[in-house]
Enzyme design. Structure first.
Site, short mmCIF file in Angstrom:
data_model
loop_
_atom_site.label_atom_id
_atom_site.label_comp_id
_atom_site.label_asym_id
_atom_site.label_seq_id
_atom_site.Cartn_x
_atom_site.Cartn_y
_atom_site.Cartn_z
CB SER A 73 2.06 1.34 5.23
OG SER A 73 1.89 2.55 5.90
CG ASN B 152 -1.92 1.07 1.30
OD1 ASN B 152 -2.60 1.28 0.30
ND2 ASN B 152 -2.03 1.77 2.42
N GLY C 254 4.47 3.18 6.62
CA GLY C 254 4.80 2.26 7.70
C GLY C 254 5.32 0.97 7.10
#
Lengths: 357, 357, 357, 357
Positions: free
Chosen positions: A236, A201, A275
């Site tokens: 992320s 993502n 992330g």
């Protein structure tokens, strides 16, 4: 053109052979289950949860060594403090959307309680943010979705793309989601499977590379619109690496960090908003609970880790590409659209960069 | 064909403009000096020391923020415990061969003592292993070599390849050594320089990529012999990243980790035997010694770090390639030979993979 | 009053029994050697080097697991990056003064080369700062001093106080130096030895506690002058913890951090200027070099670590106190004087705080 | 005898003056709120949630620097990956029971969504295990409990003992729970407040010390029964340290680690089963969200950190003792009983160890 795995398009990544299903489930005992939550009413859902379950579900009593690496910690992965301290993984691993790490985490606790687990329990749950396609503030994922994902978990081929936790994800400004791959690594002391699963993502279009070819530069927004007006590094990637090699925790941590290599090859740079958190576990040793004897362990010598490292890099690289080639165009919240990576265009670009002879 | 920088060969890396000299010295105040130690008698020397000197030498009194990242810690970098604790760099940075970290480290202490520095001093010295070409057990590098490198340090263009600490190094089974590059990063709050310098001594031939093109696969040992019989992941890479952006220590650490991206693009995977250790420092803030007031700082918001990150990745990638294209074939200890990356072959391969139109 | 060990003064620390010599050498195979360098001409020397040698010297070929913890990283310990990465200790451990970490480190490399060691070598050398008593800028410690310390290393009782690397150290504003202690830990799977050795050079007078009693408050500068005008948190402490328990690297790291507990009980708070760096190694597993099979390991279950942890805390606490009670008043550079902890006063204070019945 | 704060019993800890309320709320803008959940039907509840809210609630838009330290990571604290990466705290901090970290974490997300927060949100929620007194498998804590704790949060005196997240906790085999304390630290650049709040649920009776006095040895199970048959190191402690000093993230991390000192003084050793996780934040700098300029920062020089460090150690030590002296005997699940530390006995023991004159 029907969606496919990258390898089915005639594009092979790296040097090493894959496992039987070219999936994290090639590591014996590793199961994967998805619950996909998609509906438009009363509020738009494009989300879900994916479970990676080691030891055919017996991981709480037959723990595995594990380690994690944070390439860019703009995200959540619960349970990492105990993994860092003990080097042990004692739970299944959930991946979902950012807002719902809590419900998934507590659902895993609830299931453990139900099964009679005593004492505390520190499950591992990670996330990426699907708020572009999913009405994330509606908190669609429930405890039951988690239980369904666990119940449906199985070995063998793994669904990829718009599925489970990956349902609403975007990657390199195409539609992203779940992808998986595996490699067989040869060492002086035998052959091991290394598998990866990603919830992808992250990333900007212009940096996307497929086997070194600058695909993202070649498939511009005029051909396939980007989901955002301006290019963006938001998002992320969660990477789970599994192996049946007899590693110790320090080696799992080393292996987790090698996910960076696969990610960088595809075009990840660890943008601020991303992330990028990686977990590796190794099933080759067994840490039985309530031990009253010493654990008997084997350890692959560090000197034999190179093929394991390369396998992880390749499997992660291919997992991300599989997420991209499997995912399908998705229209979600407020009509936001994430276009799939067009496979015919991908083939055209790869042909364009094919070496002359 | 004369040695060159990668960019002179018509190969450009990444998207971002370089600084004036495309070198770490583009960061104002950063000087580089080399002492190269090459002789055959009484014992073969192919070694040296490279010094990176921030603040035009005033770094002990006008400290900079810094952070490090260990991608694979099979190596030495002194001073890292204090950098991790305080986030401050207070010394010049030396890079030499593995066996002589100590003499270089103590030489920096001796120089500080000489200059009247009081109290303790924890200089930063790193290394890679040149024992294939250099008779490393002869301990050729002396305190005076360190002083010479410091005395010769200057701004402007930086010598690359077989020079200083890089004299006896190999990289992707070609001759390696010192390389440098820089980028200009645009942010919402202004333009910053990001420079890198590497001592490149890592990697296997088959994984070498130049701008995504699998150059290592195309230039086989039948064309350019590898330095050893079997392919090997031995060796290491030290990366120093410098910027004039006003970063805080956590951001320097983030930046250091981005060196992994540049390294992975070229073909590094962090093999077990490789000491892949990265240090980033930022001169945009000034930590004066003996402070009796609060330090006044600026901080680039994390949200504006992406271009800095990409700049570091590009600069590291290009630095490694510059080390390869600058280094010259070297015969050393016991006739061991590390062949330079043949530039005509490189151009041929790049042309072969040039996209059709 | 003659110098003594704390236990000889009738003061016992903690609950657990000591090993035979109440020293780190109670861990089988662990040797300790000191070279003490003391002279007044041509420049004042109050310094030296202490060597801790695991496996009776065979540590390079029969490596042990290890881990480190930095409680306050204002100091140097070479070799920590590889210990963090691999979890393995492959060298003897040197402790010396701050300015001479390099010569000791390279001496260990030179000795390895001499012995025919091939490839690189990343020895562990740590330091504390003796510049108050020792003319540290004279760089008194030589390679030969290191070799002498190694040659003199032996099992059995260990000299403490003004000896080896501890010669010129101060602790809680009394004379400090080397101290050692050990404990026998019972676990469900058997008995293990846990030993500690410290080079103690940290702390303020007012915070010194002996078995909880505020000794530092009670022995003021009017009785025993402090070495400097104003109270100061300068200085450092290096702690080496050894055990024969079969620990894995993550457990060694945990054990290293437990040194903080022993240190805090005596009065350490990790002042800014203090390099409080702790290394733990465990000889219960054998990592032979050049392995072509899997390593066979045992692992003490985490669930059985508590007595090992408490043993480390107690042994570190007592080691520091032994350094204080063994060290003798020393006059050094420019007449600077570090007074020994007066044992009669110590006894008086301990009696004063003795519980009424 | 009525419950009290340790200081009210005539026992003072350390050297430094306290803040006005001797509580974490002495740091301007820091609020504390508790929801206590106690009932016997349908299932026994002895649990709750405690919220620490910086910046009077505006922390999401006016972030503070922060850092964490894991002394023994057998526990959960969400949000730590982003704190480690960015050094910034952007949420209120929740503390609850182990099984319900998820519901508290997602409740904080839900509240942020409600308030119009866009994008992702990574709140900090920690826990200790109250399953001895609380029927933890009943999952008593709800989202509404979290909202109530937030709504009730205030400055000024803080309730301690059996309250909020501390309701069902035990400490050194007495009844434990919430405790708080503060100190005023003098530095060369001014005075700062350092406050601590703990949820204390760790430790064995025999190791408990109060100002150095071995209180745990003196109050045996024959006087005050321990909650378990055999002595046990189970349990955990969460420590939150707050200051208004202008620290940078590296300094917050240093400060967090100093909680170990306070904990060790009272008798903590970081047992295997204990999740001893510490977070420190500093409100002296303001990291506004959506920045388009550089952040202007101040930084307390590292050289002035010592009084801040000592303040943290003292405040943590006293916070734990306050938890013990405030908590009241509790009967919970299946009649399990955790006895309060008897204050008359405590006074008796302290008198017994009072120095003779």
């Amino acid at each position: 053109m029907a969606r496919a795995r990258i390898r089915d398009l005639g594009i092979s990544i790296g040097y090493m052979p894959t496992g039987q299903h070219n999936a994290i489930t090639d590591v014996p005992g590793v199961l994967v289950g998805h619950t996909t939550v998609v509906h438009d009413e009363p509020r738009v859902a494009r989300t879900g949860v994916t479970m990676i379950i080691p030891r055919d579900g017996a991981i709480a009593d037959d723990r595995a060594f594990a380690g994690y690496h944070s390439f860019n910690g703009n995200g959540e992965m619960t349970g990492v403090l105990w993994i860092e301290e003990s080097g042990m993984l004692g739970s299944a691993i959930g991946i979902t959307n950012t807002h719902q790490v809590g419900v998934v985490r507590d659902a895993l606790v609830a299931q453990a309680v139900e099964k009679g687990h005593r004492g505390w329990f520190l499950p591992v749950v990670a996330e990426t943010y699907d708020g572009f396609l999913n009405d994330i503030g509606a908190f669609h994922v429930t405890q039951d979705h988690v239980f369904q994902a666990i119940a449906s978990a199985k070995s063998g081929p793994v669904e990829e793309g718009n599925v489970g936790g990956g349902t609403g994800m975007t990657c390199h400004e195409f539609k992203g989601g779940i992808g998986t791959s595996s490699r067989i690594a040869e060492t002086d002391t035998g052959q091991y499977v290394v598998g990866a699963l990603v919830q992808a993502n992250y990333g900007t279009r212009r940096l996307l590379r497929v086997d070194g070819v600058p695909v993202g530069r070649e498939i511009g927004p005029e051909h396939t619109p980007t989901p955002w007006q301006s290019s963006s590094g938001q998002g992320s990637i969660i990477v789970i690496v599994a192996t049946n090699a007899p590693l110790i925790p320090a080696q799992c941590k080393r292996l987790a960090q090698r996910a960076t290599v696969g990610l960088a090859r595809v075009g990840g740079v660890g943008h601020n908003g991303s992330g990028d958190i990686f977990l590796a576990f190794a099933t080759g040793n067994h840490l039985l609970s309530d031990p009253n004897t010493l654990h008997d362990l084997k350890m692959l010598p560090h000197e034999q880790m190179d093929s394991i490292f390369e396998a992880a890099a390749e499997a992660v690289e291919e997992s991300i590409l599989n997420a991209l080639t499997a995912a399908e165009t998705t229209i979600g919240l407020q009509g936001h659209t994430a276009h799939a990576l067009p496979l015919d265009e991908l083939k055209r670009v790869m042909a364009k960069y094919k070496p002359s002879t």
